[in-house]
Motif scaffolding. Structure first.
Motif, PDB file in Angstrom:
ATOM      1  N   ALA A 205      -4.889   7.736  -0.765  1.00  0.00           N
ATOM      2  CA  ALA A 205      -4.460   7.273   0.602  1.00  0.00           C
ATOM      3  C   ALA A 205      -5.665   6.856   1.308  1.00  0.00           C
ATOM      4  N   GLU A 206      -6.820   7.351   1.013  1.00  0.00           N
ATOM      5  CA  GLU A 206      -8.068   6.624   1.837  1.00  0.00           C
ATOM      6  C   GLU A 206      -8.004   5.396   1.494  1.00  0.00           C
ATOM      7  N   GLU A 207      -8.136   4.913   0.078  1.00  0.00           N
ATOM      8  CA  GLU A 207      -8.413   3.621  -0.265  1.00  0.00           C
ATOM      9  C   GLU A 207      -7.170   2.840   0.263  1.00  0.00           C
TER      10      GLU A 207
ATOM     11  N   GLY B 151      -5.679   3.038   2.821  1.00  0.00           N
ATOM     12  CA  GLY B 151      -5.496   2.930   4.505  1.00  0.00           C
ATOM     13  C   GLY B 151      -4.414   3.708   5.068  1.00  0.00           C
TER      14      GLY B 151
ATOM     15  N   ALA C 168      -4.056   7.356   4.908  1.00  0.00           N
ATOM     16  CA  ALA C 168      -4.647   8.344   5.261  1.00  0.00           C
ATOM     17  C   ALA C 168      -4.767   8.558   6.696  1.00  0.00           C
TER      18      ALA C 168
ATOM     19  N   ASP D 102       1.872  11.092   7.602  1.00  0.00           N
ATOM     20  CA  ASP D 102       1.125   9.608   7.862  1.00  0.00           C
ATOM     21  C   ASP D 102       1.785   8.810   7.442  1.00  0.00           C
TER      22      ASP D 102
ATOM     23  N   ASN E 194       0.724  -1.291  -0.043  1.00  0.00           N
ATOM     24  CA  ASN E 194      -0.095   0.049   0.012  1.00  0.00           C
ATOM     25  C   ASN E 194       0.899   1.249  -0.024  1.00  0.00           C
TER      26      ASN E 194
ATOM     27  N   LYS F  76      -6.730  19.036   6.110  1.00  0.00           N
ATOM     28  CA  LYS F  76      -8.164  19.335   5.536  1.00  0.00           C
ATOM     29  C   LYS F  76      -8.914  20.175   6.412  1.00  0.00           C
TER      30      LYS F  76
ATOM     31  N   PHE G 191      -5.122  12.111  -2.203  1.00  0.00           N
ATOM     32  CA  PHE G 191      -6.132  11.879  -0.801  1.00  0.00           C
ATOM     33  C   PHE G 191      -6.928  10.679  -1.183  1.00  0.00           C
ATOM     34  N   SER G 192      -7.508  10.433  -2.382  1.00  0.00           N
ATOM     35  CA  SER G 192      -8.533   9.372  -2.437  1.00  0.00           C
ATOM     36  C   SER G 192      -7.826   7.986  -2.487  1.00  0.00           C
TER      37      SER G 192
ATOM     38  N   VAL H   3      -3.510  14.001   7.099  1.00  0.00           N
ATOM     39  CA  VAL H   3      -4.385  14.367   5.848  1.00  0.00           C
ATOM     40  C   VAL H   3      -5.575  15.176   6.812  1.00  0.00           C
ATOM     41  N   ALA H   4      -5.896  14.595   7.893  1.00  0.00           N
ATOM     42  CA  ALA H   4      -7.114  15.197   8.644  1.00  0.00           C
ATOM     43  C   ALA H   4      -6.898  16.657   9.033  1.00  0.00           C
TER      44      ALA H   4
END
Lengths: 259, 259, 259, 259
Positions: free
Chosen positions: A164-166, A168, A170, A205, A50, A178, A161-162, A174-175
Motif C-alpha cells: 500500500a505504501e509502494e 501510494g 496507504a 483508504d 495501483n 498503526k 502495508f508495504s 493505515v495511519a
C-alpha cells in the motif's frame, strides 16, 4: 403496483448484449482481471492499476487459512454428509460472522470513529489513538483487527502495508490503525495488526463503504472453501469425525516463485 | 481414533507463516492475481500467463447476469427480509444448481463422452457429434450448453472462444462443442453455444476435473450476488414484492474502455 | 486443551439408550406429542397439558402463510433451479429475519420493556402503554406485532388469545400487548394485533427466553416450506419466473372439521 | 406471460381468513396437534388418530441425537462464529444429506423395490429379501436403514415398530424391512434396523411419497438444532474449537415419565 417495476444499476441485459456498470462484458473479458471486475461490480467504476494490484493482494491474502477456521470446518462437515458443492460452500459462508471475518467490519468502525475524532478536534492521530485505547481498556474490550491467535507478526499485514505504501494507497486509515497498535504497545502489550485489521485500514483508504467490509472476506474465502469441499469429498470417507485441529499438511513442499 | 489425525494439502499454517500449496502467501500477494491464486488453490499449481488471462475472462464472463436469474432473486429476497450479507449470499449460492449454472457440469459430461467416443473409435469429431445429436433428439433431450433464452449469439461465448484461440488454449473440448452446435444446425436449428457451454469446453481444454465444473460459476457469481444484496439493502424498502422480470436498468450509461 | 472436553445438556447417547433432557426417547415416543418434545428440547422440562395445547396452537398458526412470504419465495426459487429439499428449505430459513418473522423478537422486547416500567413504577399497564405509544409516535416508529398488510382482524390472534384465556395461560404479556393496541386505537388508528404479536405475548406469559423468539416461527414454518418445495418441484417446470403475488389457489375447497 | 399466473394448493389467504388445505387455520388451532398440521400440509388430508400418534412418535424419535451428528456440529460451528439463529440452523439443515438422514430415502427405495418384486412374482417377501441381500452382498453395498454405529438394538426402532403394530399401521413396508434384516442375520451378521430404516418402513406403510422421505428427518431435527444453537451461544465462548466427540453430558439426570 409500484412493486412490480423497480430499478437495478448493476447489469443491463439485452439480446446479445450484457453490460456490467455500462461496459460490455465481452469488452471487459480479456481486458480486465477478475479483481477489477469485482471492484467495478461493487463500486460502479474501474479501479486504476495501483488499486487493482492492492485489491489482488487483499483477495489473495484471505483466500484460505487452513482447515481450522470455522468456515472451513462447517463446509467440510456438510461436504462429509454428501452435500452438493454449492450447499457445502453455503454452510461455510454461513460461518463467516462477527467472530470470524467480522473483525474487518468492526475494525473499520473503530478507525472511522478515530478519524472522525481527529477531524472534529485539533488532536493528532496518535493522541486520539491513545485515548481510544484507554477507553477500550476501561470497558475491557479488545480492539478488532489487533492481535492474533497464532501469528505474532502477521506476514499478510506486513505485505499489505508495504504494498500500500509502494502503490501510494496507504493513507489515514493505515495511519490510524498503526497509531492504535502503537498506543496498545505503549501500555506494555505488543500485539500485531492482523490481516483483518490491515484489510479494514485499506478499505477505508480505498473509500469503500462500511457495508462492504465483510464482502471482501467472503469473496476471497469462497475459492478456499471450494478447495476444502473438493478435498473432503475426494480424499476422505463420508461421515468421518472431523477433528478441528489434529490435522497435518501433506501438500506440496515449501517452495518459492523464484524456484 | 484415526479420525483425529487427518491430512490436508491446501494450506500450511505456522506462526508467522502461511503457505498456500507450498508458496508463502505473502510472497504470492503483490505477485499474482486473485484468479491465479484461485487456480493455485484448486489445482495445486500456478497457471501460466495464457491460462491466467483465460481464467480472468471466464470469471469476468459470469460475474453477473442481471436481476432475473434465480440466484440474484433468492439473494435479494433474503436480503429484503433483513438477512445479513453472508446469509443472503448463501441463499443465492443455494440457488445455483442443475438448472442454473449446472449446464457447465452437464455440458462437460457431454463433451467428455464425445471425446471418449472419438478416442475409442476411428470416427471424426463431427461424425460423433452428429451421432450424439440424433441420440439426444431421439430421447427428446436438449444438449446442455447450447441454446439461450435471450441471446441468439452469446457475446461471452464469442469472446471466450476467440481469446482461447489467440492464447493457444482452445483444443478438442472447444472443437467437440462446436461440432455439436454444427450438428444441431445441420438438423435445421440454429442455436448458439451459451456461456455455460463455452466455459465447459474451456475447462476441459484446461484439464479441470469434472467436479470443479460448477465451482467456477459459483466463485464468479458471488461478487455479483454481493452487489445485488448491497443494492437491495441500500436502495429498496424491506419486504417489498420483488418482481422477477419487471425491472429496468438505471446504472451508468453505455460506455467503453476506450472512452 | 480444555477445548476438547465440553459439556452439552440436551441429549445423552449410550449404546441402545438415547435420553432427551433425562428422559429415554423411546419412553417419550408414543407418550408425548412432537410439540411437547419441542418444549422439552428447548426448555428442559415437559409442559403441562394446557401449555401443550397452546404450543400446538402457536405452531399450527404459523405453519404456512401462502406463497407470497419471502421465505416461501426463496425456497421455491432455489427449488426451481433443482436444489435438493434440504438446500431449498435452508434458503427459505435464511429469509426469516427482522422483517419476516422477526416481529416476534421485537414485540417481545417491547412488551418486556413495558412490563419492566410497570414493575419499576406505580403506573398501570394502560398508562405505560399510552406513554410508550406516544414515544414510538414521536420517533415515527411502528410497534412490532401490531398491524398487518392484509388482515384487519387477524383470525390467528383471536384464536390464540381466546385459547390462552380458556387454558389459563394468558397473563401480563397479553395484557400489555392489548393495552398497547388500545393505546394506538386511542390515537385514532385501529390496528390489529397480528399473529407475530400474539405469539410474542404468549411466549412471555410462558416465560420463554427472548433468544427463542424466532425459533418458534422457524420451527413452525419449516413444514410449510417443505410443502412449497415439494409442490414447486412436482408441479412446476424448472427455472420458471416465479411471480411473487400473481398466483391463485387450486387446492381443496373450503371445508370444516365439522364436515 | 403464463409465468405470472400460477397455482398453489397449500394455503389460501384472504383478508381475515387463512385456510390450510381448505381448513380455516383458526379452526385447526386448538383442535389439532402440530404433527397433524404437518401431515395436512404435506399430504393434503388430516390423519386419523392412530396415524397421528405414530407421526408424533416418528418426529419425537428424530428430534435430536446429541452433539456428534454433523448437522449439530455444523449448526454449532456457525453459531460459534456469531451467526444468527436462522443462519446457524440453516447450516445444520445443509448437513442433512445422503450420509446423514438420507438413509430414510435410500431405505424407502430398497423396500419399494422389494415389494415391487413380490407383486410382480409369486415369491414371498422372505424369498425376495434373501435374493436382495445376496445381490447387495455381491456388489459389496450395505442396505440403508440396517446397522448402526453405536446401537446394537436401536431403542427407537423397537418402539416405532411396537407402536405401529399396536396402532394397526404396520404393513408390508415393515414386513419387507424385517425380512431384509432377517436375511442379513441368516448370512451370519446380526445388525439392527436403525431409526432411519424404521421410519422408512413406516412412511411406506403410511403411503407417503418417496420425495418426502428426508422431509420428516429435517422437520424433526430442526428443534434439536435450535436447542444446540441456543446452548452453544449461551454457554460456550465464541470461536472455540468444537471437538466432535470429546464432550460429556451435564443435563438433567436420568428420569422417567412415571417419576
Amino acid at each position: 403496483m409500484n412493486d412490480t417495476t423497480w430499478k437495478t444499476g448493476i447489469t443491463q441485459i439485452k439480446p446479445n448484449e450484457v453490460r456490467l456498470r455500462g461496459y460490455r462484458i465481452d469488452e471487459l473479458m480479456g481486458n480486465i482481471t477478475f479483481s477489477q471486475a469485482i471492484f467495478l461490480a461493487l463500486n460502479g467504476e474501474l479501479p486504476d492499476s495501483n488499486v487493482s494490484r492492492l485489491l489482488d493482494a487483499i483477495l489473495v491474502s484471505s483466500i484460505d487459512h487452513g482447515a481450522t477456521p470455522p468456515s472451513a470446518l462447517a463446509a467440510r462437515t456438510a461436504a462429509s454428509t454428501g452435500a452438493q458443492l454449492n450447499a457445502a460452500v453455503a454452510a461455510g459462508v454461513l460461518s463467516i460472522n462477527k467472530y470470524h471475518g467480522g473483525a474487518i467490519f468492526d475494525c473499520m468502525g473503530v478507525i472511522q470513529e478515530g478519524l472522525q475524532r481527529v477531524a472534529e478536534s485539533e488532536k493528532s492521530i496518535s493522541r486520539v489513538a491513545a485515548e481510544m485505547v484507554s477507553e477500550f481498556k476501561a470497558i475491557k474490550k479488545r480492539i478488532a483487527g489487533i492481535g492474533h491467535r497464532i501469528h505474532t507478526n502477521d506476514p499478510r499485514t506486513v505485505k499489505l502495508f508495504s504494498l500500500a505504501e509502494e502503490l501510494g494507497v496507504a493513507g489515514d486509515g493505515v495511519a490510524m490503525l498503526k497509531a492504535l497498535k502503537q498506543a496498545i504497545a505503549d501500555t506494555g502489550k505488543d500485539l500485531p495488526i492482523n490481516v483483518d485489521g490491515a484489510i479494514a485500514a485499506l478499505l477505508i483508504d480505498l473509500d469503500m463503504p462500511h457495508e462492504l467490509a465483510n464482502a471482501f472476506f467472503i469473496m476471497a474465502r469462497v475459492p478456499g472453501l471450494v478447495a476444502h469441499v473438493v478435498e473432503e469429498q475426494t480424499t476422505q470417507r463420508p461421515m468421518r469425525r472431523i477433528h478441528p485441529t489434529h490435522h497435518g499438511y501433506d501438500g506440496p513442499k515449501a517452495r518459492s516463485l523464484e524456484d
